[in-house]
Design an enzyme around this catalytic site. Structure first.
Site, PDB file in Angstrom:
ATOM      1  N   LYS A  65       8.067  -8.895  12.826  1.00  0.00           N
ATOM      2  CA  LYS A  65       8.193  -9.770  11.623  1.00  0.00           C
ATOM      3  C   LYS A  65       9.229  -8.879  10.671  1.00  0.00           C
ATOM      4  O   LYS A  65       9.854  -9.370   9.757  1.00  0.00           O
ATOM      5  CB  LYS A  65       6.827  -9.909  10.663  1.00  0.00           C
ATOM      6  CG  LYS A  65       6.252  -8.798   9.916  1.00  0.00           C
ATOM      7  CD  LYS A  65       5.135  -9.545   8.940  1.00  0.00           C
ATOM      8  CE  LYS A  65       4.639  -8.226   8.251  1.00  0.00           C
ATOM      9  NZ  LYS A  65       3.444  -7.644   8.889  1.00  0.00           N
TER      10      LYS A  65
ATOM     11  N   HIS B 141      -4.824  -1.857   8.992  1.00  0.00           N
ATOM     12  CA  HIS B 141      -3.489  -1.570   8.587  1.00  0.00           C
ATOM     13  C   HIS B 141      -3.736  -0.996   7.079  1.00  0.00           C
ATOM     14  O   HIS B 141      -4.282  -1.700   5.984  1.00  0.00           O
ATOM     15  CB  HIS B 141      -2.714  -2.922   8.388  1.00  0.00           C
ATOM     16  CG  HIS B 141      -1.279  -2.685   8.188  1.00  0.00           C
ATOM     17  ND1 HIS B 141      -0.815  -1.984   7.285  1.00  0.00           N
ATOM     18  CD2 HIS B 141      -0.217  -3.091   9.124  1.00  0.00           C
ATOM     19  CE1 HIS B 141       0.713  -1.921   7.366  1.00  0.00           C
ATOM     20  NE2 HIS B 141       0.906  -2.777   8.597  1.00  0.00           N
TER      21      HIS B 141
ATOM     22  N   SER C 242       1.674  -1.822   3.802  1.00  0.00           N
ATOM     23  CA  SER C 242       2.916  -1.650   4.022  1.00  0.00           C
ATOM     24  C   SER C 242       3.335  -1.072   3.124  1.00  0.00           C
ATOM     25  O   SER C 242       3.562  -1.173   1.837  1.00  0.00           O
ATOM     26  CB  SER C 242       3.868  -3.085   4.516  1.00  0.00           C
ATOM     27  OG  SER C 242       4.958  -2.906   5.017  1.00  0.00           O
TER      28      SER C 242
ATOM     29  N   GLY D  20       2.575   0.654   8.326  1.00  0.00           N
ATOM     30  CA  GLY D  20       2.703   1.218   7.232  1.00  0.00           C
ATOM     31  C   GLY D  20       3.558   2.730   7.243  1.00  0.00           C
ATOM     32  O   GLY D  20       3.500   3.224   6.194  1.00  0.00           O
TER      33      GLY D  20
ATOM     34  N   GLU E 269       1.291  -0.203  15.111  1.00  0.00           N
ATOM     35  CA  GLU E 269       2.222  -1.293  14.748  1.00  0.00           C
ATOM     36  C   GLU E 269       3.260  -0.951  13.735  1.00  0.00           C
ATOM     37  O   GLU E 269       3.407  -1.545  12.664  1.00  0.00           O
ATOM     38  CB  GLU E 269       1.388  -2.456  14.327  1.00  0.00           C
ATOM     39  CG  GLU E 269       0.214  -2.998  15.521  1.00  0.00           C
ATOM     40  CD  GLU E 269      -0.661  -3.858  14.779  1.00  0.00           C
ATOM     41  OE1 GLU E 269      -0.840  -3.851  13.467  1.00  0.00           O
ATOM     42  OE2 GLU E 269      -1.880  -4.281  15.297  1.00  0.00           O
ATOM     43  N   PRO E 270       4.110   0.211  14.005  1.00  0.00           N
ATOM     44  CA  PRO E 270       5.205   0.332  12.969  1.00  0.00           C
ATOM     45  C   PRO E 270       6.289  -0.698  12.821  1.00  0.00           C
ATOM     46  O   PRO E 270       6.409  -1.558  14.068  1.00  0.00           O
ATOM     47  CB  PRO E 270       5.843   1.561  13.581  1.00  0.00           C
ATOM     48  CG  PRO E 270       5.679   1.549  14.947  1.00  0.00           C
ATOM     49  CD  PRO E 270       4.275   0.841  15.050  1.00  0.00           C
ATOM     50  N   GLY E 271       6.466  -1.005  11.708  1.00  0.00           N
ATOM     51  CA  GLY E 271       7.870  -1.992  11.451  1.00  0.00           C
ATOM     52  C   GLY E 271       8.776  -1.272  10.785  1.00  0.00           C
ATOM     53  O   GLY E 271       9.625  -1.024  11.364  1.00  0.00           O
ATOM     54  N   ARG E 272       8.688  -0.985   9.411  1.00  0.00           N
ATOM     55  CA  ARG E 272       9.836  -0.822   8.557  1.00  0.00           C
ATOM     56  C   ARG E 272      10.239   0.718   9.021  1.00  0.00           C
ATOM     57  O   ARG E 272      11.183   0.935   8.905  1.00  0.00           O
ATOM     58  CB  ARG E 272       9.569  -0.718   7.095  1.00  0.00           C
ATOM     59  CG  ARG E 272       8.439   0.543   6.744  1.00  0.00           C
ATOM     60  CD  ARG E 272       8.188   0.495   5.141  1.00  0.00           C
ATOM     61  NE  ARG E 272       7.431  -0.688   4.769  1.00  0.00           N
ATOM     62  CZ  ARG E 272       7.871  -1.612   3.895  1.00  0.00           C
ATOM     63  NH1 ARG E 272       9.037  -1.419   3.370  1.00  0.00           N
ATOM     64  NH2 ARG E 272       7.083  -2.498   3.400  1.00  0.00           N
TER      65      ARG E 272
ATOM     66  N   PHE F 176       9.710  -9.741  -2.686  1.00  0.00           N
ATOM     67  CA  PHE F 176       8.552  -9.997  -1.678  1.00  0.00           C
ATOM     68  C   PHE F 176       8.199  -8.505  -1.108  1.00  0.00           C
ATOM     69  O   PHE F 176       6.867  -8.471  -0.793  1.00  0.00           O
ATOM     70  CB  PHE F 176       8.999 -10.615  -0.299  1.00  0.00           C
ATOM     71  CG  PHE F 176       9.132 -12.247  -0.504  1.00  0.00           C
ATOM     72  CD1 PHE F 176       8.434 -12.830  -1.702  1.00  0.00           C
ATOM     73  CD2 PHE F 176      10.435 -12.700   0.175  1.00  0.00           C
ATOM     74  CE1 PHE F 176       8.861 -14.112  -1.658  1.00  0.00           C
ATOM     75  CE2 PHE F 176      10.648 -14.032  -0.341  1.00  0.00           C
ATOM     76  CZ  PHE F 176       9.785 -14.821  -1.180  1.00  0.00           C
TER      77      PHE F 176
ATOM     78  N   TYR G  86      12.263  -6.024   6.219  1.00  0.00           N
ATOM     79  CA  TYR G  86      12.164  -7.287   5.411  1.00  0.00           C
ATOM     80  C   TYR G  86      13.066  -7.625   4.585  1.00  0.00           C
ATOM     81  O   TYR G  86      13.188  -7.830   3.286  1.00  0.00           O
ATOM     82  CB  TYR G  86      10.793  -6.902   4.748  1.00  0.00           C
ATOM     83  CG  TYR G  86       9.570  -6.248   5.437  1.00  0.00           C
ATOM     84  CD1 TYR G  86       8.886  -7.209   6.214  1.00  0.00           C
ATOM     85  CD2 TYR G  86       9.375  -4.951   5.302  1.00  0.00           C
ATOM     86  CE1 TYR G  86       7.989  -6.648   7.170  1.00  0.00           C
ATOM     87  CE2 TYR G  86       8.053  -4.561   6.106  1.00  0.00           C
ATOM     88  CZ  TYR G  86       7.659  -5.436   6.859  1.00  0.00           C
ATOM     89  OH  TYR G  86       6.379  -4.878   7.906  1.00  0.00           O
TER      90      TYR G  86
END
Ligand SMILES: *Cc1c(COP(=O)(O)O)cnc(C)c1O
Length: 491
Positions: free
Chosen positions: A128, A257, A260, A297, A329-332, A384, A448
């Protein structure tokens, strides 16, 4: 009404720019690095003409995707500006459209950091954050798994080809029944839950699922807290596990989590302690858990410190890790630095405060610049994701040469829509010589941003130019992607 100053829209560009070379960054996992050790490479340009020829020659690996360039992303920001200049000279409509440059080499380097500091934790990239087709292919090629939150994200990952459904975790604890059923149909078994109703839904729609109980973690040290929406308190976990047992469901692990944009990595210690408690509770009801999912995070600037806290906590609370698989679950962390945005100054206004020769304040900046991407587009991250963005000057008065002696003025930067909320930067210092037609650059625009951009007011989402990065890492990225393509994936 303050007058908008009319300035020449298309100024000549100084083509004498050059490529630059950066030394490789050094990272340490010791947990004692200062912020200075991990600052991004400076955007200082050295005069060195080597390497620009290869940049003009993009290659196609995946016929449905844009071609791949090589070279430093800043070179491509400049090339993009020059191309826009050329197109506007040819009267191409929307020639000065804002654009991103994605540095896949940066994604690769982040993965190296990950593997170096957390070799025993498999990353499941949270798509996402930025579901870019190249980012997904590169991470798939590098062996990452994927954290999906919807049917759409699951199909996007599976349509890459070459990603087994076992490499996906459906990490949304509140799923539509039809989504659960579909996950079962396509072979995605691993999924999270944090409430009783979800257990009933799963037992009806996908009774063979492998369940992960998502617990609350301390998210007070994060930019975006999640606890208000997701996570089971430790007190209710025993009853959830007992219900799962009644329904003959297979609970295999725990997830959390920390929120973030986590800026205090010590929260991982507390979270791991809670996860340990759940492992013990599960044993009481007869489950032998074997999966620990430490969530996302991770921040670029504090990653090494967070990794140390995390590894130490896992070591402390799970001293015998035998038979326990740890995923995250790394995203950024993966994408934030990999994307830069170039936006064109489409209008400029000098409010009457200047005329009245009042001192500019942050509420009344001296100059207002309007650029062609804003909070309804890429900069939705400001609304956001609570991000603060910093523009830098990409071209000044039609030239890439920005003398450091250039006098600065208090300025504000605005998006192109007719909404007054569309403010990109309320107060910053920019050279007073900036003109309409000049370009501003923004780094750290990968997380994001594109994924939630809208076309409000008829402004299209900005395009992306891709580079495999500067010398060195470029070959590795190309090799990984070419290998993925050669296996027939993602065509
Ligand atoms: C958003 C999200 C992530 C990614 O968070 P980052 O802060 O970008 O690392 C991971 N897991 C879940 C369940 C999420 O909702």
């Amino acid at each position: 009404m303050s007058p908008v100053e009319i300035l020449p829209a298309f100024s000549p560009v100084d083509f004498s720019f050059s490529t630059d070379s950066f030394s490789e960054q050094k990272y340490s996992c010791k947990g004692n690095d200062t912020v200075n050790d991990i600052l991004p490479p400076s955007t200082y340009f050295k005069h060195d003409d080597s390497g620009s020829a290869e940049d003009d020659d993009p290659k196609v690996l995946f016929p449905d995707l844009p071609p791949l360039f090589t070279g430093h992303p800043d070179v491509h920001l400049r090339n993009g500006v020059m191309k826009a200049q050329q197109m506007s000279a040819d009267h191409v409509p929307d020639a000065e459209r804002a654009f991103f440059v994605a540095d896949l080499g940066q994604i690769y380097r982040q993965h190296q950091r990950w593997v170096k500091c957390l070799p025993d934790i498999q990353p499941f990239y949270a798509i996402k954050c930025n579901p870019d087709p190249y980012v997904l292919r590169l991470l798939a090629a590098l062996g990452a798994g994927f954290d999906c939150a919807s049917n759409g994200e699951i199909s996007q990952v599976l349509s890459l080809g070459g990603v087994d459904p076992s490499r996906i975790i459906f990490a949304n604890p509140c799923k539509a029944t039809s989504f659960i059923r579909n996950a079962g149909k396509v072979g995605v078994d691993l999924m999270t839950f944090d409430n009783m109703d979800e257990l009933y839904k799963i037992s009806r729609a996908h009774p063979g699922a492998k369940l992960v109980v998502r617990i609350l973690a301390d998210d007070s040290k994060s930019l975006c807290a999640f606890n208000i929406k997701f996570g089971a308190a430790l007190e209710v976990v025993p009853s959830l596990l007992a219900k799962a047992r009644d329904l003959r469901l297979d609970v295999v692990g725990v997830s959390f989590h920390v929120g973030s944009g986590c800026y205090d990595p010590s929260v991982y210690t507390d979270a791991i302690m809670r996860a340990r408690a759940v492992f013990d509770m599960a044993q009481q009801v007869g489950y032998e858990l074997n999966l620990l999912d430490v969530g996302g995070g991770f921040e670029d600037s504090s990653f090494e410190r967070a990794a140390t806290f995390l590894s130490d906590a896992i070591h402390q609370y799970f001293p015998d890790r035998h038979g326990i698989r740890v995923i995250a679950e790394p995203g950024r962390f993966y994408v934030s630095k990999a994307f830069s945005l170039a936006a064109n100054i489409i209008a400029r206004r000098v409010p009457p405060t200047e005329v009245a020769s009042e001192k500019p304040t942050s509420d009344h900046p001296m100059v207002m610049y309007y650029i062609n991407d804003g909070v309804y587009g890429a900069f939705n991250c400001i609304l956001f994701d609570h991000q603060v963005v910093h523009p830098y000057v990409l071209s000044l008065n039609g030239s890439f040469h920005v003398p450091s002696s250039e006098p600065l003025q208090t300025s504000s930067v605005w998006g192109p829509t007719c909404d007054s909320i569309d403010c990109v930067c309320p107060s910053t210092k920019l050279p007073g010589a900036l003109q309409v037609g000049d370009w501003l650059g923004f780094h750290n625009m990968g997380a994001y941003t594109i994924c939630a951009a809208s076309q409000f007011n008829g402004f299209e989402v900005s395009n992306v130019i891709y580079t495999t990065g500067s010398v060195g890492v470029s070959k590795e990225v190309w090799g990984a992607l070419a290998g993925f393509a050669a296996e027939g994936h993602g065509l």
